[in-house]
Design an enzyme around this catalytic site. Sequence first.
Site, mmCIF file in Angstrom:
data_model
loop_
_atom_site.group_PDB
_atom_site.id
_atom_site.type_symbol
_atom_site.label_atom_id
_atom_site.label_comp_id
_atom_site.label_asym_id
_atom_site.label_seq_id
_atom_site.Cartn_x
_atom_site.Cartn_y
_atom_site.Cartn_z
ATOM 1 N N GLU A 91 0.771 -1.344 0.132
ATOM 2 C CA GLU A 91 0.260 -0.571 0.094
ATOM 3 C C GLU A 91 1.105 0.812 -0.159
ATOM 4 O O GLU A 91 1.674 1.265 0.407
ATOM 5 C CB GLU A 91 -1.066 0.207 0.879
ATOM 6 C CG GLU A 91 -2.162 -0.425 1.260
ATOM 7 C CD GLU A 91 -3.388 0.901 0.352
ATOM 8 O OE1 GLU A 91 -2.883 1.801 -0.353
ATOM 9 O OE2 GLU A 91 -4.335 1.005 0.563
ATOM 10 N N ASP A 92 0.516 2.723 -0.200
ATOM 11 C CA ASP A 92 1.344 3.520 -0.732
ATOM 12 C C ASP A 92 1.127 4.092 0.471
ATOM 13 O O ASP A 92 2.500 4.396 1.167
ATOM 14 C CB ASP A 92 0.532 4.581 -1.715
ATOM 15 C CG ASP A 92 -0.814 5.025 -1.864
ATOM 16 O OD1 ASP A 92 -1.716 4.242 -0.965
ATOM 17 O OD2 ASP A 92 -1.521 5.474 -2.586
ATOM 18 N N ASP B 21 -4.093 5.394 6.105
ATOM 19 C CA ASP B 21 -4.693 6.937 6.697
ATOM 20 C C ASP B 21 -5.821 6.781 7.617
ATOM 21 O O ASP B 21 -5.671 6.364 8.545
ATOM 22 C CB ASP B 21 -5.374 7.312 5.353
ATOM 23 C CG ASP B 21 -5.661 8.533 6.204
ATOM 24 O OD1 ASP B 21 -5.465 9.772 6.707
ATOM 25 O OD2 ASP B 21 -7.263 9.493 5.339
ATOM 26 N N PHE C 258 -2.383 16.413 3.957
ATOM 27 C CA PHE C 258 -3.413 15.613 2.962
ATOM 28 C C PHE C 258 -1.456 15.393 2.270
ATOM 29 O O PHE C 258 -0.669 16.382 2.455
ATOM 30 C CB PHE C 258 -3.805 15.986 2.070
ATOM 31 C CG PHE C 258 -4.099 15.639 0.696
ATOM 32 C CD1 PHE C 258 -5.080 14.025 1.415
ATOM 33 C CD2 PHE C 258 -3.526 15.731 -0.148
ATOM 34 C CE1 PHE C 258 -5.317 13.466 -0.259
ATOM 35 C CE2 PHE C 258 -4.304 15.508 -1.505
ATOM 36 C CZ PHE C 258 -4.801 14.292 -1.199
ATOM 37 N N ARG D 199 0.788 12.847 -9.182
ATOM 38 C CA ARG D 199 0.699 10.982 -9.168
ATOM 39 C C ARG D 199 2.516 10.754 -9.753
ATOM 40 O O ARG D 199 3.680 9.575 -9.013
ATOM 41 C CB ARG D 199 0.487 10.109 -9.957
ATOM 42 C CG ARG D 199 -1.493 9.634 -8.994
ATOM 43 C CD ARG D 199 -1.791 8.165 -9.917
ATOM 44 N NE ARG D 199 -2.838 8.691 -9.183
ATOM 45 C CZ ARG D 199 -3.613 7.897 -8.597
ATOM 46 N NH1 ARG D 199 -3.223 7.843 -7.368
ATOM 47 N NH2 ARG D 199 -5.699 8.281 -8.270
HETATM 48 P P1 5GP Z 1 -7.370 4.925 4.488
HETATM 49 O O1 5GP Z 1 -8.766 4.121 3.721
HETATM 50 O O2 5GP Z 1 -6.332 3.981 5.192
HETATM 51 O O3 5GP Z 1 -8.216 6.145 4.613
HETATM 52 O O4 5GP Z 1 -7.223 4.997 3.087
HETATM 53 C C1 5GP Z 1 -5.878 4.419 2.283
HETATM 54 C C2 5GP Z 1 -6.659 5.502 1.008
HETATM 55 O O5 5GP Z 1 -6.822 6.719 1.287
HETATM 56 C C3 5GP Z 1 -5.005 5.761 0.109
HETATM 57 O O6 5GP Z 1 -4.719 4.194 -0.162
HETATM 58 C C4 5GP Z 1 -5.042 6.288 -0.800
HETATM 59 O O7 5GP Z 1 -4.705 6.077 -1.780
HETATM 60 C C5 5GP Z 1 -5.645 7.429 0.088
HETATM 61 N N1 5GP Z 1 -4.718 8.564 0.546
HETATM 62 C C6 5GP Z 1 -4.811 8.169 2.255
HETATM 63 N N2 5GP Z 1 -3.886 9.602 2.934
HETATM 64 C C7 5GP Z 1 -3.865 10.188 1.702
HETATM 65 C C8 5GP Z 1 -2.878 11.309 0.879
HETATM 66 O O8 5GP Z 1 -2.406 11.736 2.378
HETATM 67 N N3 5GP Z 1 -3.347 11.749 0.113
HETATM 68 C C9 5GP Z 1 -2.758 10.821 -0.902
HETATM 69 N N4 5GP Z 1 -3.290 11.204 -2.488
HETATM 70 N N5 5GP Z 1 -3.674 9.342 -0.483
HETATM 71 C C10 5GP Z 1 -4.487 9.713 0.127
#
Ligand code: 5GP
Length: 179
Positions: A101-102, A105, A154, A167
């Site tokens: 995963e990138d 959050d 963010f 990206r």
């Molecule tokens: P989660 O489900 O953990 O809240 O979010 C995971 C996904 O939300 C990540 O794979 C990504 O696509 C997006 N995401 C979460 N934080 C960020 C951020 O700071 N910047 C961006 N561009 N995408 C985010």
Amino acid sequence: MEHAGSIKLTTFLTEKQIQEKVRSIGAALSDRFRGKDVVAVCVLKGSFMFYADLIREMDIDIACEFCGLSSYHGGLRSTGEVRLTLDLNSPVRDRHVILIEDIVDTGLTMNFLKAHVEARKPKSITTAALLLKPHALKVECPLDHVGFEIPNDFVVGYGLDYQGYYRNLPYVAQIQSIN
Ligand code: 5GP
């Protein structure tokens, strides 16, 4: 760098910092999975750059798989609703799965994916995330490999977008201002 003259970015993690971290995670994963049947899963879209760099730091045989999950839908905040947009193409039963995963959050996406893969009875599941926002977690989400813990801001670049853009940046940046 500016996009459409309205957004200002500041570098948060340099290309070199990222490369060094990716190298060390790649080495750890190679040591752990040498000689095993491994499927490395890229979570699209945001992970494509981390994934491409990470698997090239792994000097072992791996099968590459891709899945698509969406929770941000292009904006600045998670919608809290995770959608599977592309499913795995090969069986993972009795194989070692690495979920790449990138960014984690709220933790909802990774937990959704873990449960989705778990249901297919893999031999093991290992998680790797380049970035973790520990203060944004809404659910418990233990991770095996984390590149960097970052503040609850963010970020874009290195695969991560804002409304589809940024990206392709080779580094991670914070959005300083949106005019
Ligand atoms: P989660 O489900 O953990 O809240 O979010 C995971 C996904 O939300 C990540 O794979 C990504 O696509 C997006 N995401 C979460 N934080 C960020 C951020 O700071 N910047 C961006 N561009 N995408 C985010």
